[in-house]
Design an enzyme around this catalytic site. Structure first.
Site, PDB file in Angstrom:
ATOM      1  N   TYR A  66       0.997  -0.906   0.010  1.00  0.00           N
ATOM      2  CA  TYR A  66       0.133  -0.373  -0.105  1.00  0.00           C
ATOM      3  C   TYR A  66       0.671   1.399  -0.545  1.00  0.00           C
ATOM      4  O   TYR A  66       1.173   1.998   1.165  1.00  0.00           O
ATOM      5  CB  TYR A  66      -1.178  -0.151   1.567  1.00  0.00           C
ATOM      6  N   GLY A 218     -22.180  -2.229  -4.724  1.00  0.00           N
ATOM      7  CA  GLY A 218     -22.505  -2.611  -6.605  1.00  0.00           C
ATOM      8  C   GLY A 218     -23.645  -1.885  -6.987  1.00  0.00           C
ATOM      9  O   GLY A 218     -23.968  -0.620  -6.960  1.00  0.00           O
TER      10      GLY A 218
END
Length: 293
Positions: A66, A218
């Protein structure tokens, strides 16, 4: 908001010494665009980590890739002054290399995995990894070689618990031949829970299941969507309901909402720990998502 606390999410015990509040924090978005380079406001990144501790979060998920390394640096700085530092559990990951924004390449060569663990220990200022995930299984090396190296590091006292990320049940069973696997981190959320079988297997083996991308709803949101209607019923946001659904799914689920780069967003996520879905609402939400069942 002053009374919200991650302790409302319940606890999960990794061992006799470490019990964590189930709602954790993921550091993935405390970097530049494409999870590449430094975060645009490092001081704010550190402040958010400190606030997470104040809100009862004691389970933090990070990875050497990261940034690379930038999220680890902010995490180390944010935890440095924590009065309960000995009670904070960090899950880390090695086994991915980075060549630029949005580019991820698995690399499981044993010496590389060992190097990354050693550098992570220095970067985070710790003498052992509480939980170390193999970020991805690299097809160029055997599972025995990759997990076997982590087992060697565990035997040396540098890793307490070993985990696997984005794996199938078959891959977990293969890895279990070479080490005790205590956690799995897979893509899983209210919109996409095709890894129900992995979660169920993890639960049967007393493994923690850490869903990444836990806030993805979603196409389930929208003013008249079923998820939005349920959220309105609880006076909550769809994202909060998504976290509440994960917490109710199984007692071994430890959501780590990432992308939380502001205190307000962090507080909003932690507030989800207090939402208790009814069985009927839980079933209704479950039926909305994509599953292999």
């Amino acid at each position: 908001m002053s009374q919200i606390n991650a302790s409302a999410s319940g606890t999960y015990a990794f061992d006799d010494q470490f019990k964590v509040n189930r709602l954790g924090y993921g550091t993935m978005q405390l970097t530049g665009e494409g999870t590449w380079g430094p975060y645009d406001d490092p001081n704010n990144a550190v402040s958010v980590i400190k606030k997470a501790v104040d809100l009862g979060i004691n389970f933090f998920d990070t990875a050497d890739s990261y940034g690379p390394w930038f999220a680890d640096r902010y995490l180390a700085e944010g935890l440095k002054s924590a009065s309960n530092r000995d009670e904070i559990f960090i899950s880390n990951k090695v086994g991915q290399t980075r060549q630029g924004p949005g580019v991820w390449t698995p690399h499981g060569e044993p010496n590389y995995l060992r190097q990354q663990v050693e550098v992570s220990l220095m970067t985070l200022g710790i003498d052992h990894e509480d939980l170390l995930f193999l970020h991805r299984i690299d097809s160029h090396f055997s599972v025995a070689e990759q997990v076997g190296e982590l087992k060697k590091l565990q035997d040396e006292g540098k890793i307490k618990h070993i985990g696997l990320s984005q794996v199938t049940v078959g891959q977990i069973k293969e890895a279990q031949k070479y080490a005790k696997i205590d956690a799995v981190e897979n893509l899983y959320n209210v919109s996409d829970h095709r890894d129900d079988d992995v979660l169920d297997y993890a639960e049967s083996q007393h493994m923690a299941f850490v869903p990444w991308f836990p806030l993805n709803t979603g196409k389930l949101t929208g003013a008249n969507s079923p998820l939005a209607k349920i959220a309105n019923k609880y006076k909550a946001s769809p994202a909060q309901i998504a976290l509440a659904w994960l917490l109710k799914r199984s007692g071994n689920v430890l959501p780590i909402p990432a992308g939380t780069s502001s205190v307000a967003h962090l507080e909003d996520n932690v507030a989800a720990a207090s939402i208790k879905l009814s069985d009927d609402d839980f079933k209704a939400i479950t039926n909305l998502g994509v599953s292999n069942r």
